[in-house]
Design an enzyme around this catalytic site. Structure first.
Site, short mmCIF file in Angstrom:
data_model
loop_
_atom_site.label_atom_id
_atom_site.label_comp_id
_atom_site.label_asym_id
_atom_site.label_seq_id
_atom_site.Cartn_x
_atom_site.Cartn_y
_atom_site.Cartn_z
NE ARG A 235 -32.21 -49.22 -10.04
CZ ARG A 235 -31.49 -50.03 -10.81
NH1 ARG A 235 -30.32 -49.66 -11.25
NH2 ARG A 235 -31.95 -51.22 -11.15
CD GLU A 264 -30.67 -43.96 -15.64
OE1 GLU A 264 -31.06 -45.02 -16.15
OE2 GLU A 264 -29.87 -43.91 -14.71
CG HIS A 282 -28.58 -47.62 -15.98
ND1 HIS A 282 -29.69 -47.18 -15.30
CD2 HIS A 282 -28.25 -48.80 -15.39
CE1 HIS A 282 -30.01 -48.05 -14.36
NE2 HIS A 282 -29.13 -49.04 -14.40
#
Ligand code: NAD
Length: 528
Positions: A235, A264, A282
């Site tokens: 994360r 993000e 991601h």
């Protein structure tokens, strides 16, 4: 036999649909190709809905559904699900959190290898610049390098095993597991974070929570080896991004491999400007296999929920608030904070967890136990633990759960006590609620106190001799830490416990300086 109706609102892998279609007691409606404007009427008589990111579970959705009992999010993120709204309507929200474990593990290995061999750089040079400069691309090998793994859960433990296959020396740090979880796999375990900081390569696999945000900052990077490689496929912001930038720019950090970012999409992140950062957007979960597993697990969860037999990975407690007496809610909030407090102040593998409830509140002992346990497990497992799965997660981890109900005693109309037994110690914590919602911790390990369960706290236990409060004050002032409140309890054994509520973050070095005060018998740092 009346069938349970499951509506699949968004596209999922065919294998999940096949599973739903073959159950005799399930009526499947695959609405994934239906325009969103026409979806809601189809949900009117649905028992269960399976959704992904294209369907918002918002007020319009909740309004349209008349008898729905559960929403299954085929995936992890529930940003577009109104969980509170679902709870209020008694709807269970579930997700599928572990289907992507292998995908994330393998991406981590890809980042580790890329960083060692400058793989993306070499690829770029040949394809885009059409240069054949082999001399630019001397990398290093994984073999014989020391890998520090922070967080030894589903992903961390599997990364460690695969790194062992590359003949790396792997060392794991995770204060919430029994060391044997690592050592049984032939992986070294440490409880000393500095051992991790001394590694050639470090990879992090913890949840993102108060304790792990900025777990690696400027100070930690300063202690690392020159030329260290850092990987983060967990994360964003577990490594402080500013400190990471500085470390990469100065060359202290040789490479960083990142799949996740503080904000993000990270298209404007300054880290992207650095030549020694390798990034992916991601994509830790993005494999065909994980999409298939997600669909199968979502379908299985939906079938179980439709039959009412199980609600795997439920994220909320489907208690209709209107059915809960008004005085109960603050106790549930308080006991959850107390569980969180206790595990932070006694950081070690948990052996048993007990809730004792006194007074009228003891009628709600089951709910109190669940909320307390969620708080206790939250420090180590973050969002993964919830009101439905907490007892299962605890049992899986070998934690014994106990509870006791009593009539009111000792002057409090209602009182709750958390008793946490860990490998290290036993901690007891009692609390009560005054008026309608004045929550207070009134006892810690036999010391009578009066603390609002909120903010940053230092627990300082000492031999009860003159001058200690002054020394604590001086040390904190030296580090520019402002004291907001100071609460003191004493016992009959010439000991005192101070709970110091402070306005600023307390760094490890401050804790160590306070620990060095001669009368100190123990010190812990808690953030609620
Ligand atoms: P997990 O719950 O199985 O393991 C997490 C481990 O971290 C636990 O063993 C816990 O005890 C440990 N931990 C908690 N606090 C810690 C601390 N302060 N210091 C050290 N260890 C601590 O979770 P998992 O399934 O292995 O997932 C790990 C991380 O990867 C999570 O943050 C998850 O969200 C993330 N993830 C990312 C992707 C991606 O797309 N990049 C995909 C899947 C998972």
């Amino acid at each position: 036999m009346a069938k349970h109706k499951i509506v699949v609102c968004d596209h999922i892998h065919q294998k999940g649909l096949d599973l739903l279609a073959k159950e005799a007691d399930i009526e499947l409606l695959n609405a994934s190709s239906v325009p969103k404007s026409e979806l809601l009427p189809l949900l009117q008589d649905a028992d269960i809905a399976i959704t992904r990111s294209s369907t918002d579970v918002d007020s319009a959705f909740l309004e349209a559904t008349k008898k729905i009992r559960a929403v299954v999010r085929a995936g992890v993120g529930v940003d577009n699900v109104d969980i509170d709204g679902c709870s209020r309507k008694g709807i269970v929200v579930m997700n599928v959190p572990t289907a992507n474990t292998i995908a994330a593990v393998e991406l981590t290995l890809a980042h580790m290898l890329s960083a060692c061999r400058n793989f993306p750089g070499a690829n770029d040079q040949l394809k885009n610049a059409r240069l054949w400069k082999r001399e630019d691309w001397y990398g290093t090998e994984l073999k014989d390098k020391k890998l520090g793994v922070i967080g030894f859960g589903n992903i961390g433990s599997r990364v460690a095993l695969r790194a062992k296959a590359f003949e790396m020396n792997v060392i794991a740090y995770d204060p919430y597991i029994k060391p044997s979880k690592a050592t049984d796999l032939g992986i070294a375990y440490t409880s000393n974070f500095d051992d991790i900081l001394a590694c050639d390569m470090i990879t992090i696999h913890t949840p993102k929570n108060k304790e792990t945000i900025n777990l690696i900052g400027k100070e930690e990077i300063a202690k690392m080896k020159d030329g260290v490689i850092l990987i983060n496929c967990a994360r964003g912001n577990l490594y402080n991004e500013e400190a990471l930038y500085e470390g990469l720019q100065s060359g202290k950090i040789r490479w960083a491999g990142l799949d996740v970012f503080n904000k993000e999409p990270a298209t404007n992140n300054p880290l992207l400007d650095l030549p020694n950062v390798y990034v992916t957007p991601h994509i830790g979960a993005n494999t065909l296999e994980s999409q298939e597993k997600i669909a199968i697990q979502a379908a299985e969860a939906a079938i179980e929920a439709a039959r009412g037999s199980n609600y795997p990975n439920a994220l909320n407690l489907p208690i209709k608030e209107s059915e809960l007496p008004l005085f109960v809610k603050p106790y549930l909030e308080l006991v959850q904070k107390m569980g969180f407090f206790a595990t932070q102040a006694n950081k070690a593998p948990i052996h048993s967890f007990k809730i004792i409830a006194e007074g009228e509140i003891s009628q709600y002992i089951d709910s109190l136990s669940t909320f307390g346990l969620v708080g206790a497990l939250n420090a180590s497992l973050g969002d993964k633990v919830n009101y439905v799965n907490a007892p299962y997660v605890a049992t899986e981890r070998g934690i014994e759960l106990k509870s006791e109900s009593k009539s009111a005693q000792g002057g409090y109309k209602n009182k709750i006590t958390v008793k946490l037994t860990t490998e290290k110690d036993i901690m007891t914590l009692s609390g009560t609620v005054f008026d309608e919602n004045v929550q207070r911790i009134v006892e810690i390990n036999g010391f009578g106190l009066d603390i609002e369960p909120k903010g940053r706290m230092i627990l300082f236990k000492n031999t009860d001799v003159p001058g200690v409060i002054g020394m604590i004050g001086t040390t904190l002032a030296k580090h520019q830490i402002n004291i907001a409140d100071f609460r003191l309890g004493r016992n009959n054994h010439n000991q005192a416990l101070a709970v110091i509520i402070v306005d600023d973050d307390v760094k490890k070095e401050v804790i160590e300086e306070l620990r060095a005060i001669k009368a100190c018998l123990g010190i812990e740092n808690v953030v609620l």
